[in-house]
Design a protein around this motif. Structure first.
Motif, PDB file in Angstrom:
ATOM      1  N   UNK A 109      15.157 -53.452 -30.579  1.00 44.06           N
ATOM      2  CA  UNK A 109      13.901 -54.241 -30.532  1.00 44.06           C
ATOM      3  C   UNK A 109      14.171 -55.727 -30.089  1.00 44.06           C
ATOM      4  N   UNK A 110      13.034 -56.315 -29.461  1.00 44.80           N
ATOM      5  CA  UNK A 110      13.162 -57.739 -28.777  1.00 44.80           C
ATOM      6  C   UNK A 110      12.283 -58.353 -30.079  1.00 44.80           C
ATOM      7  N   UNK A 111      13.107 -59.527 -30.367  1.00 44.92           N
ATOM      8  CA  UNK A 111      12.421 -60.292 -31.552  1.00 44.92           C
ATOM      9  C   UNK A 111      12.088 -61.727 -31.068  1.00 44.92           C
ATOM     10  N   UNK A 112      10.992 -62.038 -31.199  1.00 49.17           N
ATOM     11  CA  UNK A 112      10.327 -63.616 -30.820  1.00 49.17           C
ATOM     12  C   UNK A 112       9.833 -64.197 -32.125  1.00 49.17           C
ATOM     13  N   UNK A 113      10.532 -65.216 -32.317  1.00 51.87           N
ATOM     14  CA  UNK A 113      10.080 -65.999 -33.511  1.00 51.87           C
ATOM     15  C   UNK A 113       9.961 -67.469 -33.396  1.00 51.87           C
ATOM     16  N   UNK A 114       9.229 -68.012 -34.277  1.00 52.55           N
ATOM     17  CA  UNK A 114       8.720 -69.440 -34.345  1.00 52.55           C
ATOM     18  C   UNK A 114       9.078 -70.001 -35.272  1.00 52.55           C
ATOM     19  N   UNK A 115       9.622 -71.397 -35.409  1.00 53.49           N
ATOM     20  CA  UNK A 115       9.927 -71.923 -36.885  1.00 53.49           C
ATOM     21  C   UNK A 115       8.742 -71.968 -37.678  1.00 53.49           C
ATOM     22  N   UNK A 116       9.089 -71.992 -38.817  1.00 50.08           N
ATOM     23  CA  UNK A 116       8.274 -72.038 -40.085  1.00 50.08           C
ATOM     24  C   UNK A 116       8.606 -71.059 -41.138  1.00 50.08           C
ATOM     25  N   UNK A 117       7.688 -70.087 -41.523  1.00 48.12           N
ATOM     26  CA  UNK A 117       8.023 -69.166 -42.431  1.00 48.12           C
ATOM     27  C   UNK A 117       9.140 -68.374 -42.063  1.00 48.12           C
ATOM     28  N   UNK A 118      10.125 -67.864 -42.924  1.00 49.99           N
ATOM     29  CA  UNK A 118      11.059 -66.984 -42.511  1.00 49.99           C
ATOM     30  C   UNK A 118      10.721 -65.547 -42.562  1.00 49.99           C
ATOM     31  N   UNK A 119      11.316 -64.730 -42.092  1.00 47.43           N
ATOM     32  CA  UNK A 119      10.887 -63.068 -42.270  1.00 47.43           C
ATOM     33  C   UNK A 119      11.846 -62.610 -43.137  1.00 47.43           C
ATOM     34  N   UNK A 120      11.421 -62.279 -44.566  1.00 49.88           N
ATOM     35  CA  UNK A 120      12.111 -61.684 -45.663  1.00 49.88           C
ATOM     36  C   UNK A 120      12.008 -60.204 -45.458  1.00 49.88           C
ATOM     37  N   UNK A 121      13.061 -59.509 -45.314  1.00 48.79           N
ATOM     38  CA  UNK A 121      13.248 -58.161 -45.145  1.00 48.79           C
ATOM     39  C   UNK A 121      13.632 -57.400 -46.497  1.00 48.79           C
ATOM     40  N   UNK A 122      13.123 -56.209 -46.919  1.00 48.64           N
ATOM     41  CA  UNK A 122      13.486 -55.820 -47.931  1.00 48.64           C
ATOM     42  C   UNK A 122      14.557 -54.630 -47.562  1.00 48.64           C
ATOM     43  N   UNK A 123      15.488 -54.071 -48.482  1.00 48.87           N
ATOM     44  CA  UNK A 123      16.408 -53.365 -48.120  1.00 48.87           C
ATOM     45  C   UNK A 123      15.749 -52.259 -47.372  1.00 48.87           C
ATOM     46  N   UNK A 137      17.134 -69.981 -28.103  1.00 49.78           N
ATOM     47  CA  UNK A 137      16.764 -70.866 -29.466  1.00 49.78           C
ATOM     48  C   UNK A 137      18.006 -70.564 -30.393  1.00 49.78           C
ATOM     49  N   UNK A 138      17.703 -70.910 -31.861  1.00 47.95           N
ATOM     50  CA  UNK A 138      18.678 -70.799 -32.790  1.00 47.95           C
ATOM     51  C   UNK A 138      17.865 -70.205 -33.899  1.00 47.95           C
ATOM     52  N   UNK A 139      18.636 -69.571 -34.741  1.00 41.96           N
ATOM     53  CA  UNK A 139      17.966 -68.817 -35.959  1.00 41.96           C
ATOM     54  C   UNK A 139      19.165 -68.784 -37.023  1.00 41.96           C
ATOM     55  N   UNK A 140      18.719 -68.618 -38.150  1.00 39.77           N
ATOM     56  CA  UNK A 140      19.308 -68.415 -39.642  1.00 39.77           C
ATOM     57  C   UNK A 140      19.108 -66.932 -39.648  1.00 39.77           C
ATOM     58  N   UNK A 141      20.308 -66.148 -39.904  1.00 40.93           N
ATOM     59  CA  UNK A 141      20.142 -64.676 -39.883  1.00 40.93           C
ATOM     60  C   UNK A 141      21.034 -64.152 -40.762  1.00 40.93           C
ATOM     61  N   UNK A 142      20.473 -63.013 -41.429  1.00 37.47           N
ATOM     62  CA  UNK A 142      21.683 -62.266 -42.322  1.00 37.47           C
ATOM     63  C   UNK A 142      20.966 -62.041 -43.730  1.00 37.47           C
ATOM     64  N   UNK A 163      18.541 -57.235 -49.440  1.00 32.89           N
ATOM     65  CA  UNK A 163      17.495 -58.053 -48.826  1.00 32.89           C
ATOM     66  C   UNK A 163      18.245 -58.987 -47.478  1.00 32.89           C
ATOM     67  N   UNK A 164      17.446 -59.181 -46.606  1.00 32.80           N
ATOM     68  CA  UNK A 164      17.975 -60.209 -45.548  1.00 32.80           C
ATOM     69  C   UNK A 164      16.700 -60.991 -44.797  1.00 32.80           C
ATOM     70  N   UNK A 165      17.089 -62.067 -44.161  1.00 26.84           N
ATOM     71  CA  UNK A 165      16.261 -62.784 -43.496  1.00 26.84           C
ATOM     72  C   UNK A 165      16.572 -62.999 -41.999  1.00 26.84           C
ATOM     73  N   UNK A 166      15.424 -63.633 -41.276  1.00 30.72           N
ATOM     74  CA  UNK A 166      15.519 -64.113 -39.980  1.00 30.72           C
ATOM     75  C   UNK A 166      14.588 -65.271 -40.036  1.00 30.72           C
TER      76      UNK A 166
END
Length: 183
Positions: A109-123, A137-142, A163-166
């Motif tokens: 996948x190619x991910x495109x993201x903007x600052x603001x709300x984080x993407x919270x993924x369920x397991x 850019x930069x991102x907080x991931x994991x 559970x993980x975030x981007x």
């Protein structure tokens, strides 16, 4: 000598979930009572070597895997790190970031993201692993509890079955995600 029941119980749960099998199915395949397997997964009991071998056969795993602690499944490789090989006739370098285990499927996948709300993924499905390379850019991931800030060229892999975030930290953050799904 008493078997390390704590490691065995964790190994049984981990490997049964990784195989996508129910408690009843593993017990049936191993020829043991479901209640016995339930007790072992709860960390109770003193299993014989015969019972452990039968469980390993039912789970299609080597015997030693039951007593291995779960490997740390998160890895970060910063740009410029990792095993690399260079081409002889071109200014070209390939850096190995990850190999695909046998029987797995990979979606890209190619991910495109903007600052603001984080993407919270369920397991996702047990055994799923996410691989991400930030390209812009930069991102907080994991994993929620141990997310890492990544810059362009940085790579991370982590278990996608927790559970993980981007969270984009810069405008127009881009990343490539490879979703590895057990086959």
């Amino acid at each position: 000598m008493t078997p390390p029941i704590h490691l065995i119980s964790q190994g049984l749960v981990r490997e049964r979930q990784r195989a996508g099998l129910s408690l009843a199915e593993v017990a049936r395949r191993a020829g043991i009572a479901k209640s016995t397997l339930s007790q072992l997964e709860s960390g109770n009991g003193n299993p014989s070597i015969e019972t452990l071998w039968a469980l390993c056969v039912a789970l299609n795993i080597p015997f030693a895997r039951l007593m291995e602690p779960e490997a740390k499944r998160m890895q970060v490789i910063r740009r410029g790190e990792g095993p690399a090989v260079n081409a002889e006739l071109a200014n070209y370098q390939a850096t190995l970031l990850a190999t695909c285990p046998p029987g797995a499927r990979r979606d890209i996948y190619l991910l495109t993201a903007q600052p603001g709300s984080q993407r919270c993924s369920h397991p996702h499905t047990p055994g799923t692993v996410e691989h991400i390379i930030v390209t812009q850019g930069r991102a907080l991931i994991g994993p929620e509890e141990s997310a890492v800030e990544l810059n362009p060229g940085d790579y991370i892999c982590y278990p996608g079955d927790i559970p993980h975030i981007f969270r984009a930290l810069d405008s127009d953050t881009l990343a490539v995600m490879v979703l590895e799904i057990p086959g």
